[in-house]
Design an enzyme around this catalytic site. Structure first.
Site, PDB file in Angstrom:
ATOM      1  N   ARG A 106      -2.082   3.251   8.668  1.00 45.74           N
ATOM      2  CA  ARG A 106      -1.531   2.090   8.247  1.00 45.74           C
ATOM      3  C   ARG A 106      -0.896   1.696   6.933  1.00 45.74           C
ATOM      4  NH1 ARG A 106      -2.477   2.024  12.818  1.00 45.74           N
ATOM      5  NH2 ARG A 106      -3.336   0.483  13.616  1.00 45.74           N
ATOM      6  N   SER A 132       5.245   6.897 -11.271  1.00 44.11           N
ATOM      7  CA  SER A 132       4.420   7.912 -12.048  1.00 44.11           C
ATOM      8  C   SER A 132       2.777   7.630 -10.688  1.00 44.11           C
ATOM      9  CB  SER A 132       4.097   8.101 -12.962  1.00 44.11           C
ATOM     10  OG  SER A 132       3.316   9.327 -12.553  1.00 44.11           O
ATOM     11  N   GLU A 174       2.253   4.214   7.462  1.00 38.36           N
ATOM     12  CA  GLU A 174       3.084   3.240   7.939  1.00 38.36           C
ATOM     13  C   GLU A 174       4.078   2.031   6.893  1.00 38.36           C
ATOM     14  OE1 GLU A 174       2.944   1.124  11.659  1.00 38.36           O
ATOM     15  OE2 GLU A 174       2.600  -0.699  10.372  1.00 38.36           O
TER      16      GLU A 174
END
Lengths: 160, 160, 160, 160, 160, 160, 160, 160, 160, 160
Positions: B100, B126, B103
């Site tokens: 997830r 960063s 994604e």
């Protein structure tokens, strides 16, 4: 300040609406902050609509149409379907900014899982019942910090 | 509440210290929240040490040694080097919880880039000058929400 | 009737519990149907526990322990953590039976999406708030048909 | 209600008929439910024809032609060959809805195999002698559930 | 004549039975032709059993046990489950002999599809309701030719 | 009976001649069986010429020109070079019919190798000094069976 | 002069015979030139036997046994089967020396094809009816040049 | 004799000059042997220029211009830059002729390395300070043999 | 200061010598700077020997043996062969530090090529006739900068 | 001296500005050295702007406009956004010059990490706060050497 633009020769997989929206944004010299404010949505969501990664509601379409001076019928046609998500970024990402986010998942993925499992049990943080935002902080030394917040509903695995 | 454990048959690429630390954690029945509190670090950082993704300072080693009752010399030897990060998650992640997060990068990557670029200019957030945390929220309907915060220093591209 | 067994030389990535459970299942000559009945869960869920793809509750552990005559402390230790899902099948699947399921996704993926979107709006069928079952039908010509049902909660994309 | 549409800039590999059919569908503002009813086929099969994943019979062509007001000769030419299946979804799927189906195969693949083998013997569930359907259920709390049924003939491995 | 043997250091993914069977075959100095004759199966099927790619019936197990002088209980245990097919060859195949077969699919795949579709309609040649055999021919110039026959049931796509 | 056609939007990598030949074939409503008969070659070879996977001789060109009513100069220009084989099928094949052939190689690859090596010695079956054919059989129950024959010269590894 | 040795921790996929042969070679301090001379084969072929990439004849086995003082029965057992070629190099090669050969194929592949096709017609240079050798040349400036010769039988594609 | 030609629909990544040169070559009906002779270079090098894999000198450009009757200004513009090598062959090569060369590297890579290291020490054969040629041999049985020679400067690894 | 160590569970592909050398380095608490000074080589070269990426000369072996108190015969045996380079880093690199170097190649690759080609002509910078070094700089604000220098011989492509 | 040019048929993923700039550079016959001098930036940075890998400041745009005689409004529009870095080189690089840089990372990656970690602690060399340059050296034997310097800020991992 520079504005984010779209070079379609580099993004051949975006939906037709991306070119329409980005061209108008460049002509109007609008930032995503301004667009988001106008349509009453979060900046990231606004940008996601431009990249074809989020659905625009009828009100969003009306508001985008008036703000960007794009005929409403054009936007309605181009935005009426359902987003075909996930096509903008080729994984692993080559873009340095996006790669850093990927690297965070790569490095801390199991640490997140361990902490989330202990806090919530067996399940996942939804990426659908989900919102996100970007904020800017400046510390006392004048350094800027980007803060990205991910907020997703916890979904426990069903027992069956 | 269940605790996160390590099954080394599933993680053959972890450093030797992971087995040492997770075995002791299971024996002591400690959560990462408790461990983090004891060593004065964030939960995610504590878990990252267990997965070999973060460096433990000499004080961390001493504290882990006392809390987990592992001889300090063992931990010093196993934790004295520099982490070889990135080996825990095979990309794309197969684990649903970690997927997830992946994604989210896949779907919102360019939206984040557009918004960050407009807010900060040409550069990156960063992942090294970086911290992260996990929080739990419960809304009025009793639903739980996971909130992950990513905070990284903004690094502008050098002009040369 | 043959029973499903586990050859650990072919599944080096399974958790330690898989070997424990499959060895006892073979010794007891039990089918997943029998095991599922005993622990009050669906057959697929029972098999998923054996492959380390589903979490066993304390009651499941107690029931498996008594049925399979495995010391409860062994099962508690091996099943107390959170499943590290997704490691059993290397994608694309090489196993012909599993490949057919993969092929269904490959061929009908966008057809499912179109139909689901029109029926439910912009969202996904959850694979977490989810259950599944396998049934056997025999038609009048004596042919057997396998019926797999996937049932998942519909999650609409959040507006933000 | 929104309708599923096709943005050909995102699907360069679809057959020519996809653009023809989806353009007419959008102009007629027809859902796949309506189209399926008209041609006497299942919704998923109807959508699969639009994506070039299923063969249309001469009657289907005639019915689609009249419903969508596309000259029959055009459809006959574009639909007369044999589908070149599998090109719509790039695996692993990037689209979140389709990925969830892929994830089900990844997580439960061996559990399905074990249960099917014990129920039917050595063989596979055909993806060719196969039908599928999508249903919508609403539970008493008002939550929607998607139910996908896969029904395939059982093919035992030949002994030779 | 040399016999096919198994070097397990090169095939770490084969089931345990492969080592058992190949070791006995080497000790007995039997060819697959002899083994096939003894168990009344085709040579390729016999070899497939050795590589864990085909199921042995109880009679096959009994016959292999007597021919190879392996205790029947050992074979029963190792061969009682369902084959986990597809793990022997890593694709694309590196082995020159196997690559040639792969190359035939790569070069003639669409030609086979076109000819089969025109002969049989929309469907596939089953690889499950399937048998295969290998024959040797010698032409008048003394050249040897290998002839591989693939015979599979034609499965038409279901209309739904 | 349907005829195999070519949708060039789905096959962007085919040579120019494929479009020329398939367009004429569709206009003439000819099957590969008819074309093969006319040019005195096997059906699979005829189809392979159409897909740019086999070389057409000057006689083939003349025969195709007359049968398909394509100016001979056009065919000569498009077919005069040497085929650039292997570009039609992306491996692993997504097309179900072609995948089944691929799966046969994946499952039986080492069984073929073992049997061929024992029958012929150390070498390979050539895919160049090679011919293939497709036949249709109907059994007494009315089921159709596809029979594909692969016949290649045996090439022993040179000793050097 | 250094000798080529084998570090089995870096080559886990080599056959058992590789360790046997390389260990003896190191103990005897023999170069492949010396070994090749002794068994009457080319140096590259000799090395290929050591890496499990070429078949040793019974005479080769006898000669290697006497030269390397390995019991003949050991070599016979380990070398009696058929080589499982292609497993030594993971492609693309990471080793700089081997990569250069790969790069030559990558850069000059189509140039070789064009020249070979014009010289020989439609076909391939066999890698089976094939021999190769390595030579050393020193030019007048004292520079060393490696010369690798590849010699393979020309196989024309069969017409069928 | 057939000539090597270029079908640009199959080679979309070649430089613009490839189409220019191949079109003229086809019109002039020249072989690479003739072209090479005319420009005083090796056939493989000549073909490599056509595929954009080698740099043409000003004299080469002048000679190609006169031989092929292409305006020198056109060639100068298209050939004035530096070749962007390596884009012609997608690895692993699908073309059977080119695959055979790839297979030689795959099978004999480590044998070459062992022999070269023993002959020359620690280093590589350069693919840059490098030339290659193709020759045709016919043995007493009338069989044709292709001989490819690779000659590269030996580069020892620097000590630092 | 921490020292670089080796956790062999994370580096299963390193040669046996890596474990030997790193174990002794840890026991002696020596940095690569100290080791390099002792054997008269660059730090990066010294570390490369430890990772099996550079060849040690007989003097290097003698010096390492005395400094690290490893029996010279052990080192001679383990370091006598030729390095099998390239196996330490799996590409793309997952380690953040190494990824940054990879990213520099990804981002600036063609810029380097353009500048090098214009400065030197058609050729490459050798990675074999090559040395490299790492330096530390501290600017007036106290920031540290890493400076990596790559120095390789220019190799022009041969004309042939 | 030849100049670096751009063949857009080989670089379909570059931004529109690349074609604009390279066309003007070719017309003006300017080297990157001359361009860099004119805009006061490093040669590599100048080339990186041409390849869309670095941001041009308003002054850079003005200077490029005047030097290359491109209307400033064109450059402003094409260069006003933020670079989408990383798309020029497909990894692993096929271009021999760029591959050599990649190989340096592959071979020396862990050696760099070990030396940098010992010199600086736990962190990375930034590729963002970063500059690079290319220099040419000629040794006393007349050999040319390319020297590439990479200089990046050291970023220690944050403790959290």
């Amino acid at each position: 300040m520079s504005l984010a633009t779209l070079d379609t020769t580099q993004h051949p997989n975006l939906p037709a609406t991306s070119a329409t929206l980005f061209t108008a944004k460049a002509a109007k010299k609008l930032s995503f902050e301004q667009i988001a404010q106008h349509i009453g949505r979060n900046e990231v969501a606004a940008a996601a609509i431009f990249y074809g990664q989020a659905k625009a509601s009828p009100e969003d379409i009306a508001n985008l149409s008036s703000l960007l001076e794009i005929p409403q019928s054009v936007l309605e046609e181009q935005l009426s379907g359902f987003p075909d998500r996930g096509r903008t970024v080729e994984m692993p990402p080559k873009e340095p900014l996006i790669y850093r986010l990927y690297e965070i998942v790569q490095n801390y993925g199991y640490a997140y899982k361990a902490v989330l499992n202990e806090k919530f049990g067996d399940g996942i943080m939804s990426a659908i019942s989900f919102s996100t935002k970007v904020e800017k902080e400046t510390d006392q030394d004048g350094n800027n910090w980007a803060v990205i917040t991910l907020r997703g509903k916890w979904l426990p695995f069903s027992r069956f």
